[in-house]
Design a protein around this motif. Structure first.
Motif, PDB file in Angstrom:
ATOM      1  N   ARG A   1      76.371 -48.294  19.076  1.00 12.84           N
ATOM      2  CA  ARG A   1      77.646 -47.905  19.681  1.00 12.84           C
ATOM      3  C   ARG A   1      78.051 -49.001  20.664  1.00 12.84           C
ATOM      4  NH1 ARG A   1      77.273 -41.457  21.138  1.00 12.84           N
ATOM      5  NH2 ARG A   1      76.483 -40.854  19.104  1.00 12.84           N
ATOM      6  N   GLU A   2      79.348 -49.246  20.723  1.00 13.22           N
ATOM      7  CA  GLU A   2      79.845 -50.301  21.618  1.00 13.22           C
ATOM      8  C   GLU A   2      79.349 -50.081  23.051  1.00 13.22           C
ATOM      9  OE1 GLU A   2      84.155 -50.446  21.879  1.00 13.22           O
ATOM     10  OE2 GLU A   2      84.028 -52.639  21.807  1.00 13.22           O
ATOM     11  N   SER A   3      79.295 -48.805  23.481  1.00  8.94           N
ATOM     12  CA  SER A   3      78.908 -48.506  24.869  1.00  8.94           C
ATOM     13  C   SER A   3      77.442 -48.838  25.151  1.00  8.94           C
ATOM     14  CB  SER A   3      79.163 -47.031  25.176  1.00  8.94           C
ATOM     15  OG  SER A   3      78.466 -46.225  24.256  1.00  8.94           O
ATOM     16  N   ALA A   4      76.626 -48.989  24.087  1.00  3.87           N
ATOM     17  CA  ALA A   4      75.204 -49.258  24.294  1.00  3.87           C
ATOM     18  C   ALA A   4      74.832 -50.720  24.034  1.00  3.87           C
ATOM     19  CB  ALA A   4      74.380 -48.349  23.390  1.00  3.87           C
ATOM     20  N   VAL A   5      75.809 -51.532  23.627  1.00  2.00           N
ATOM     21  CA  VAL A   5      75.505 -52.915  23.245  1.00  2.00           C
ATOM     22  C   VAL A   5      74.842 -53.689  24.397  1.00  2.00           C
ATOM     23  CG1 VAL A   5      76.609 -55.150  22.749  1.00  2.00           C
ATOM     24  CG2 VAL A   5      77.168 -53.149  21.363  1.00  2.00           C
ATOM     25  N   SER A   6      75.306 -53.492  25.630  1.00  2.00           N
ATOM     26  CA  SER A   6      74.718 -54.228  26.766  1.00  2.00           C
ATOM     27  C   SER A   6      73.262 -53.843  26.967  1.00  2.00           C
ATOM     28  CB  SER A   6      75.467 -53.940  28.064  1.00  2.00           C
ATOM     29  OG  SER A   6      76.810 -54.192  27.900  1.00  2.00           O
ATOM     30  N   PHE A   7      72.957 -52.553  26.772  1.00  2.00           N
ATOM     31  CA  PHE A   7      71.570 -52.100  26.888  1.00  2.00           C
ATOM     32  C   PHE A   7      70.697 -52.851  25.886  1.00  2.00           C
ATOM     33  CE2 PHE A   7      68.451 -49.296  24.775  1.00  2.00           C
ATOM     34  CZ  PHE A   7      67.528 -49.162  25.802  1.00  2.00           C
ATOM     35  N   TYR A   8      71.155 -52.919  24.644  1.00  2.00           N
ATOM     36  CA  TYR A   8      70.348 -53.581  23.614  1.00  2.00           C
ATOM     37  C   TYR A   8      70.245 -55.095  23.869  1.00  2.00           C
ATOM     38  CZ  TYR A   8      70.558 -49.190  20.987  1.00  2.00           C
ATOM     39  OH  TYR A   8      70.431 -47.882  20.599  1.00  2.00           O
ATOM     40  N   LYS A   9      71.341 -55.694  24.324  1.00  2.00           N
ATOM     41  CA  LYS A   9      71.278 -57.143  24.625  1.00  2.00           C
ATOM     42  C   LYS A   9      70.235 -57.419  25.697  1.00  2.00           C
ATOM     43  CE  LYS A   9      75.810 -58.928  23.326  1.00  2.00           C
ATOM     44  NZ  LYS A   9      77.148 -59.314  23.816  1.00  2.00           N
TER      45      LYS A   9
ATOM     46  N   GLY B   1      66.939 -57.910  24.276  1.00  5.21           N
ATOM     47  CA  GLY B   1      66.722 -59.042  23.382  1.00  5.21           C
ATOM     48  C   GLY B   1      67.346 -58.943  22.008  1.00  5.21           C
ATOM     49  N   TYR B   2      68.206 -57.953  21.788  1.00  8.75           N
ATOM     50  CA  TYR B   2      68.845 -57.788  20.476  1.00  8.75           C
ATOM     51  C   TYR B   2      70.157 -58.567  20.432  1.00  8.75           C
ATOM     52  CZ  TYR B   2      65.277 -54.437  19.516  1.00  8.75           C
ATOM     53  OH  TYR B   2      64.046 -53.873  19.299  1.00  8.75           O
ATOM     54  N   GLN B   3      70.515 -59.045  19.234  1.00  9.85           N
ATOM     55  CA  GLN B   3      71.763 -59.791  19.090  1.00  9.85           C
ATOM     56  C   GLN B   3      72.688 -59.094  18.090  1.00  9.85           C
ATOM     57  OE1 GLN B   3      71.673 -63.402  16.579  1.00  9.85           O
ATOM     58  NE2 GLN B   3      69.461 -63.268  16.693  1.00  9.85           N
ATOM     59  N   ILE B   4      73.977 -59.271  18.324  1.00  9.56           N
ATOM     60  CA  ILE B   4      74.983 -58.734  17.402  1.00  9.56           C
ATOM     61  C   ILE B   4      75.006 -59.595  16.145  1.00  9.56           C
ATOM     62  CG2 ILE B   4      77.479 -58.511  17.059  1.00  9.56           C
ATOM     63  CD1 ILE B   4      77.705 -57.611  19.965  1.00  9.56           C
ATOM     64  N   VAL B   5      74.985 -58.929  14.960  1.00  6.24           N
ATOM     65  CA  VAL B   5      75.006 -59.683  13.701  1.00  6.24           C
ATOM     66  C   VAL B   5      76.088 -59.156  12.751  1.00  6.24           C
ATOM     67  CG1 VAL B   5      72.641 -60.584  13.740  1.00  6.24           C
ATOM     68  CG2 VAL B   5      73.058 -58.267  12.868  1.00  6.24           C
ATOM     69  N   SER B   6      77.157 -58.601  13.319  1.00  7.92           N
ATOM     70  CA  SER B   6      78.281 -58.177  12.465  1.00  7.92           C
ATOM     71  C   SER B   6      79.561 -58.224  13.287  1.00  7.92           C
ATOM     72  CB  SER B   6      78.087 -56.748  11.954  1.00  7.92           C
ATOM     73  OG  SER B   6      78.395 -55.813  12.986  1.00  7.92           O
ATOM     74  N   GLU B   7      80.651 -58.101  12.556  1.00  9.52           N
ATOM     75  CA  GLU B   7      81.936 -57.855  13.208  1.00  9.52           C
ATOM     76  C   GLU B   7      81.933 -56.396  13.673  1.00  9.52           C
ATOM     77  OE1 GLU B   7      84.368 -60.143  13.650  1.00  9.52           O
ATOM     78  OE2 GLU B   7      82.881 -61.530  12.838  1.00  9.52           O
TER      79      GLU B   7
END
Ligand SMILES: CC(C)(COP(=O)(O)OP(=O)(O)OC[C@H]1O[C@@H](n2cnc3c(N)ncnc32)[C@H](O)[C@@H]1OP(=O)(O)O)[C@@H](O)C(=O)NCCC(=O)NCCS
Length: 152
Positions: free
Chosen positions: A118-126, A129-135
């Motif tokens: 979810r967009e709201s959790a992206v900062s938590f995952y970053k 150490g996780y990276q975005i791999v899609s649009e």
């Protein structure tokens, strides 16, 4: 805070999945396809012996993710149903769950963990150490998501 992380059954995740991820929806919506497979793992985070957070890990490769194409299916896990009870968020329960999961999966010879974030959790995952791999893409009734991934 006494935090313990344990393997639990799919159905034991529902008291956290339901209020955090499926609020106002039927309890049956808490079931994920593949929940009860022998290759699926569920973790529960207990604070003072009370369940406060959950996360589930399903053996599954998403071939649309370029970074996963070099791995075979047994080496790829999908994180689903990552949730911490609202009143307990921001106390590093999620971080502990994901760190514990990474060690568990590495011990099972997994090499990659991916998920629809979810967009709201992206900062938590970053931060973990996780990276975005899609649009960005939309999931009906939930909102904007990104595929994210990390090599373990
Ligand atoms: C996303 C979620 C699992 C994170 O768990 P948590 O226990 O609240 O997070 P933690 O306290 O372990 O956070 C670790 C770090 O990430 C940060 N963080 C946590 N959630 C964040 C968010 N949504 N946005 C930005 N930063 C966040 C914390 O501030 C913390 O930073 P720090 O290490 O500098 O102190 C939890 O907030 C949750 O259940 N949210 C609602 C459901 C959800 O979105 N699940 C994910 C679906 S893809």
């Amino acid at each position: 805070m006494s935090l313990k992380i344990r393997n639990i059954l799919a159905i034991e995740t529902y008291p956290v999945r339901h209020p955090v991820l499926r609020a106002g929806r039927p309890i049956n919506d808490c079931h994920f396809e593949g929940d009860d497979l022998s290759t699926t793992y569920h973790l529960g985070a207990y604070v003072n012996e009370q369940l406060k957070g959950v996360a589930s890990f399903l053996m599954h490769q998403d071939v649309s993710i370029e970074e996963l194409k070099t791995f075979n299916i047994k080496q790829c896990y999908q994180l689903r149903g990552m949730a911490v009870l609202n009143e307990m968020q921001g106390q590093h329960i999620g971080k502990n769950l994901i760190n514990h999961a990474e060690e568990m999966l590495k011990n099972k010879n997994a090499l990659a963990l991916w998920f629809n974030a979810r967009e709201s959790a992206v900062s938590f995952y970053k931060k973990n150490g996780y990276q975005i791999v899609s649009e960005p893409y939309e999931i009906a009734t939930i909102g904007t998501h990104y595929k994210m991934y990390k090599a373990l």
